[in-house]
Write an enzyme that holds these catalytic residues in place. Structure first.
Site, PDB file in Angstrom:
ATOM      1  N   ASP A 145      -9.870  -4.891  -4.328  1.00 52.93           N
ATOM      2  CA  ASP A 145      -9.249  -4.079  -3.563  1.00 52.93           C
ATOM      3  C   ASP A 145     -10.214  -2.704  -3.518  1.00 52.93           C
ATOM      4  O   ASP A 145     -10.770  -2.317  -4.685  1.00 52.93           O
ATOM      5  CB  ASP A 145      -7.810  -3.607  -4.217  1.00 52.93           C
ATOM      6  CG  ASP A 145      -7.110  -2.779  -3.409  1.00 52.93           C
ATOM      7  OD1 ASP A 145      -7.777  -1.661  -2.922  1.00 52.93           O
ATOM      8  OD2 ASP A 145      -5.740  -3.091  -3.081  1.00 52.93           O
ATOM      9  N   HIS A 186      -8.368  -4.749   0.103  1.00 53.41           N
ATOM     10  CA  HIS A 186      -7.111  -3.931   0.375  1.00 53.41           C
ATOM     11  C   HIS A 186      -6.441  -4.575   1.502  1.00 53.41           C
ATOM     12  O   HIS A 186      -5.200  -4.889   1.613  1.00 53.41           O
ATOM     13  CB  HIS A 186      -7.135  -2.679   0.491  1.00 53.41           C
ATOM     14  CG  HIS A 186      -5.921  -1.747   0.216  1.00 53.41           C
ATOM     15  ND1 HIS A 186      -5.228  -1.635  -0.706  1.00 53.41           N
ATOM     16  CD2 HIS A 186      -5.269  -1.149   1.193  1.00 53.41           C
ATOM     17  CE1 HIS A 186      -4.248  -1.045  -0.456  1.00 53.41           C
ATOM     18  NE2 HIS A 186      -3.930  -0.889   0.937  1.00 53.41           N
ATOM     19  N   SER A 201       0.825  -1.225   0.001  1.00 52.45           N
ATOM     20  CA  SER A 201      -0.107  -0.049  -0.106  1.00 52.45           C
ATOM     21  C   SER A 201       0.817   1.210   0.099  1.00 52.45           C
ATOM     22  O   SER A 201       1.779   1.563  -0.747  1.00 52.45           O
ATOM     23  CB  SER A 201      -0.975  -0.037   1.033  1.00 52.45           C
ATOM     24  OG  SER A 201      -1.749   0.952   1.162  1.00 52.45           O
TER      25      SER A 201
END
Ligand SMILES: *[C@@H]1O[C@H](CO)[C@@H](O)[C@H](O)[C@H]1NC(C)=O
Ligand SMILES: *[C@@H]1O[C@H](CO)[C@@H](O)[C@H](O)[C@H]1NC(C)=O
Ligand SMILES: *[C@@H]1O[C@H](CO)[C@@H](O)[C@H](O)[C@H]1NC(C)=O
Ligand SMILES: *[C@@H]1O[C@H](CO)[C@@H](O)[C@H](O)[C@H]1NC(C)=O
Ligand SMILES: *[C@@H]1O[C@H](CO)[C@@H](O)[C@H](O)[C@H]1NC(C)=O
Ligand SMILES: *[C@@H]1O[C@H](CO)[C@@H](O)[C@H](O)[C@H]1NC(C)=O
Length: 420
Positions: free
Chosen positions: A346, A378, A199
């Site tokens: 996601d 995610h 991320s």
């Protein structure tokens, strides 16, 4: 229920990295904003990127908190901001307690997703409260571990160019000959180096890989594991506004704009002075960690803070910033093997953006193994992809990875049953 939901993105970014219960940092450890170590000496601007400007043993007992380390150091090093001007940053270097023998040392550059426009959320300080498990795992392999504060002294969250440069220069500083043998016991000329991030950590890692050929061509990077990529910052904003991840937005907007004073001033003028979504609340993100921002802004329409809503971000002064610093794949092609892992569902960054980035790179000669997971979102993918990322890293750091162009496939990996 809402409270729990609000914490889920946090789990994605931090749970795999945190061992034990977070506690307050010890009173003897000063936050970056109050520690004079966090500064560059006069004249540093003329040094080469990656030059070590200050070096100390990390205060307190960080090596023991993290585990499997014999020592931890803080390094202030010269880097280059998004406007290509000299700046500096800080990294933390961990020495493994059982290093690999002789000339086979290996370096993992581990970019933590700190996702905050608050310099006191920088990993070099935040690690005291939340020692990252992944660092301990890497150290247990005998790897040296580098944990850069890649957002730099202004905590420029999502500023791609700065994040990439400061990641690359943190590696340069560790591999710079004179220090390394003496202090870090790493064999700079033979050591393999790999990058890992999820991320926000993948943002810094990815920008490092695409900028490397232009900015740090002498660095030999063995590979990069990039999880939960966020290639298009506009689409991330559009996707998370109104959701439990809305709190990612103000830190990102302000962090990116911190590199562009005109854009920053423009955005400040555009924020509504009063009403429920006002300038004061938006700017409060400057003093929030990611968990705090997620809790504060959860579910809010993040465009409603601006007089002209979404149109604010179409203004040329803002577009200029986003085009230069907010879209991956615009500054080069990674020259090292990549392992990219991403949840098809996601809910922070649409999978189509990562698909397009990978396609683009593959068309330009990159070596990528891209796995799209049918399971989870995610946060879950940080956990579902964890073992495969470590496997890839071990393979490139041991020189056992045989690159083979691009492989793209859908997988079903269900380690956590979390849907998000
Ligand atoms: C250190 O590494 C060993 C494996 O070599 C692992 O079992 C142990 O949990 C690690 N220590 C910490 C504090 O994580
Ligand atoms: C270390 O620095 C000194 C002085 O700049 C230089 O003479 C020497 O060659 C350097 N050693 C290594 C291993 O680079
Ligand atoms: C380490 O040194 C040995 C002996 O000089 C050499 O054969 C080997 O290739 C070196 N390993 C690496 C990773 O450079
Ligand atoms: C990013 O997304 C925006 C909004 O969907 C789009 O206009 C833009 O072209 C995208 N940029 C890139 C580089 O894909
Ligand atoms: C700004 O928003 C906060 C939170 O909604 C609110 O408490 C505060 O009164 C607002 N300030 C102004 C000037 O409207
Ligand atoms: C993942 O595993 C859990 C049990 O651990 C199961 O309940 C869930 O249905 C599985 N999800 C998928 C998409 O396979």
């Amino acid at each position: 229920m809402l409270f729990l939901a609000g914490l889920l993105p946090l789990i994605g970014s931090f749970l795999p990295l945190v061992s034990g219960l977070p506690t307050s940092p010890s009173a003897t450890i000063r936050p970056p904003s109050q520690d004079p170590f966090y500064s560059a000496p006069d004249g540093y601007e003329t040094t080469r990127p990656g030059t070590i400007l200050r070096l100390r043993r990390a205060p307190g007992n960080l090596e023991a908190l993290v585990g499997n380390a014999s020592a931890a150091y803080n390094v202030v090093y010269r880097t280059t901001d998004s406007q290509y001007r000299p700046t500096w940053s800080v990294t933390t270097v961990f020495i493994p307690s059982r290093p690999r023998p002789g000339n086979t040392s290996a370096l993992l550059s581990y970019q933590i997703a700190y996702d905050s426009y608050d310099v006191d959320a920088s990993p070099s300080y935040a690690m005291y409260a939340a020692p990252p498990v992944d660092v301990s795992i890497a150290l247990s392999q005998g790897w040296h571990v580098n944990v850069p504060d890649y957002e730099g002294p202004q905590a420029a969250f999502t500023a791609g160019v700065l994040s990439g440069h400061s990641t690359l220069d943190s590696i340069r500083s560790i591999l710079s000959a004179n220090t390394t043998t003496a202090t870090f016991h790493i064999h700079a000329s033979t050591s393999r180096t790999a990058l890992w991030g999820y991320s926000g950590g993948a943002l810094a890692s990815e920008w490092a890989t695409e900028l490397q050929q232009k900015y740090a061509p002498e660095l030999r990077l063995a590979g990069a594991a990039l999880g939960g990529l966020t290639p298009n910052i506009t689409n991330v904003m559009n996707t998370v506004t109104g959701t439990i991840s809305a709190g990612l937005v103000p830190g990102s907007v302000l962090g990116l704009a911190s590199q562009y004073p005109d854009a920053y001033a423009f955005l400040l003028r555009q924020l509504k002075p009063d009403g429920p979504h006002n300038r004061t609340s938006y700017l409060a993100a400057q003093h929030m960690t990611l968990p705090e921002a997620l809790a504060f802004f959860a579910g809010q329409d993040m465009y409603d803070y601006f007089r002209h809503g979404r149109a604010t971000f179409l203004a040329p002064v803002v577009q200029h910033t986003i085009l230069r610093d907010g879209y991956m794949g615009t500054h080069g092609v990674p020259r090292m093997p990549i392992f990219a892992y991403k949840a098809i569902h996601d809910e922070v960054s649409p999978v189509a953006d990562t698909d397009a980035l990978v396609q683009q790179y593959c068309g330009r000669g990159a070596t990528i193994r891209y796995e799209r997971n049918r399971v989870g979102g995610h946060s879950a993918e940080a956990i579902n992809g964890h073992a495969r990322a470590l496997q890839f890293l071990a393979s490139v750091l041991n020189g056992l990875y045989s690159p083979s162009g691009c492989t793209i496939r859908d997988v079903t990996v269900n380690v956590t049953d979390s849907a998000l």
